[in-house]
Design a protein around this motif. Structure first.
Motif, short mmCIF file in Angstrom:
data_model
loop_
_atom_site.label_atom_id
_atom_site.label_comp_id
_atom_site.label_asym_id
_atom_site.label_seq_id
_atom_site.Cartn_x
_atom_site.Cartn_y
_atom_site.Cartn_z
N GLY A 164 -13.50 1.27 2.97
CA GLY A 164 -12.37 0.35 3.07
C GLY A 164 -11.68 0.34 4.43
N ILE A 165 -10.45 -0.19 4.43
CA ILE A 165 -9.65 -0.28 5.66
C ILE A 165 -9.42 1.13 6.18
N GLY A 166 -9.70 1.34 7.45
CA GLY A 166 -9.53 2.66 8.05
C GLY A 166 -10.73 3.58 7.88
N GLN A 167 -11.84 3.05 7.43
CA GLN A 167 -13.05 3.86 7.26
C GLN A 167 -13.36 4.60 8.56
N GLY A 168 -13.62 5.90 8.44
CA GLY A 168 -13.93 6.72 9.60
C GLY A 168 -12.72 7.39 10.23
N LYS A 169 -11.54 6.97 9.83
CA LYS A 169 -10.31 7.57 10.37
C LYS A 169 -9.84 8.70 9.47
N VAL A 170 -8.96 9.54 10.04
CA VAL A 170 -8.26 10.58 9.30
C VAL A 170 -6.89 10.03 8.95
N ASN A 171 -6.44 10.28 7.72
CA ASN A 171 -5.14 9.78 7.26
C ASN A 171 -4.73 10.60 6.05
N GLY A 172 -3.59 10.24 5.47
CA GLY A 172 -3.23 10.79 4.17
C GLY A 172 -3.93 9.97 3.10
N PRO A 173 -4.12 10.53 1.90
CA PRO A 173 -4.68 9.72 0.83
C PRO A 173 -3.72 8.59 0.46
N GLY B 205 2.32 25.58 5.71
CA GLY B 205 2.10 25.22 7.11
C GLY B 205 0.94 24.30 7.36
N GLN B 206 0.42 23.68 6.28
CA GLN B 206 -0.70 22.76 6.40
C GLN B 206 -0.38 21.45 5.69
N VAL B 207 -1.07 20.39 6.11
CA VAL B 207 -0.96 19.09 5.45
C VAL B 207 -2.36 18.69 4.98
N LEU B 208 -2.39 18.10 3.78
CA LEU B 208 -3.66 17.64 3.23
C LEU B 208 -3.93 16.22 3.73
N LEU B 209 -4.96 16.09 4.55
CA LEU B 209 -5.38 14.80 5.07
C LEU B 209 -6.74 14.47 4.47
N ILE B 210 -7.20 13.26 4.75
CA ILE B 210 -8.54 12.86 4.31
C ILE B 210 -9.30 12.23 5.48
N ALA C 173 0.82 -1.21 0.00
CA ALA C 173 0.00 0.00 0.00
C ALA C 173 0.86 1.26 0.00
N THR C 174 0.18 2.41 -0.09
CA THR C 174 0.84 3.71 -0.12
C THR C 174 0.09 4.72 0.73
N LEU C 175 0.79 5.78 1.10
CA LEU C 175 0.21 6.96 1.73
C LEU C 175 0.90 8.20 1.17
N MET C 176 0.16 9.30 1.03
CA MET C 176 0.72 10.56 0.55
C MET C 176 0.35 11.67 1.53
N PHE C 177 1.35 12.51 1.82
CA PHE C 177 1.12 13.68 2.66
C PHE C 177 1.61 14.90 1.88
N ILE C 178 0.67 15.76 1.48
CA ILE C 178 1.01 16.97 0.75
C ILE C 178 1.05 18.11 1.75
N VAL C 179 2.20 18.79 1.79
CA VAL C 179 2.42 19.87 2.75
C VAL C 179 2.58 21.18 1.98
N ARG C 180 1.81 22.18 2.43
CA ARG C 180 1.87 23.48 1.76
C ARG C 180 1.44 24.56 2.76
#
Length: 180
Positions: free
Chosen positions: A39-48, A29-34, A20-27
């Protein structure tokens, strides 16, 4: 204390069922989360991110997953680390973690995810997987890493996270004990 003490996993012979993979976009002073909606992790906050398809590289997969989940295309992703998850209730996961500063498109909600721009100082660890607090702040600060976690349901029962360039040697399959 040795890296293996208290661990029930034979990491030298461990094989993940899900690449699997994860991406964290930082711009700015902020990070783009989802907020993960399926699927796995439904309801959680994470990177795409998500599963690597057969014949696909980790970098190709993380770009595709960002396109599917948020309708964005990361530019120049940099691999920052790897995560190895021995899970009690779902298949084991080997996750390649990336960061990027730029992307094309506009983060858009999809059936899979809602985008969440979050200040780096306000990351909602209480809504994330338990392991994130042990590596995400350092990674967002530019440190490369390699982490191994043993979970019983959603509780970490063993962990080992290494930071720095030496941790990158582990991506080549070296056991932690030999990489030092």
């Amino acid at each position: 204390m040795s890296a293996q003490q208290g661990c029930s996993i034979d990491w030298k012979n461990w094989q993940a069922e899900i690449p699997a993979t994860l991406m964290f976009i930082v711009r700015d002073g902020q990070v783009l989360l989802i907020e993960k909606l399926t699927g796995i992790g439904q309801g959680k906050v994470n990177g795409p991110g998500g599963k690597i398809d057969p014949g696909e590289s980790a970098e190709q997969a993380v770009i595709r997953e960002c396109q599917e989940e948020l309708h964005i295309t990361p530019s120049n992703p940099v691999k920052m680390g790897e995560l190895h998850f021995a899970m009690s209730d779902i298949p084991d996961i080997h996750c390649h973690v990336y960061m990027a500063e730029e992307f094309e498109g506009e983060p858009t909600p999809t059936r899979e995810a809602n985008p969440l721009w979050t200040k780096l100082s306000e990351i909602p660890f209480e809504k994330m997987w338990a392991d994130d607090r042990f590596w995400l702040p350092q990674m967002l600060d530019g440190q490369k890493f390699n982490g191994r976690f043993e979970f019983d349901l959603e509780e970490i029962i063993w962990q080992d996270v290494q930071f720095g360039e030496d941790a990158c040697a582990l991506w080549l399959g070296c056991p932690l004990e030999l990489a030092k």
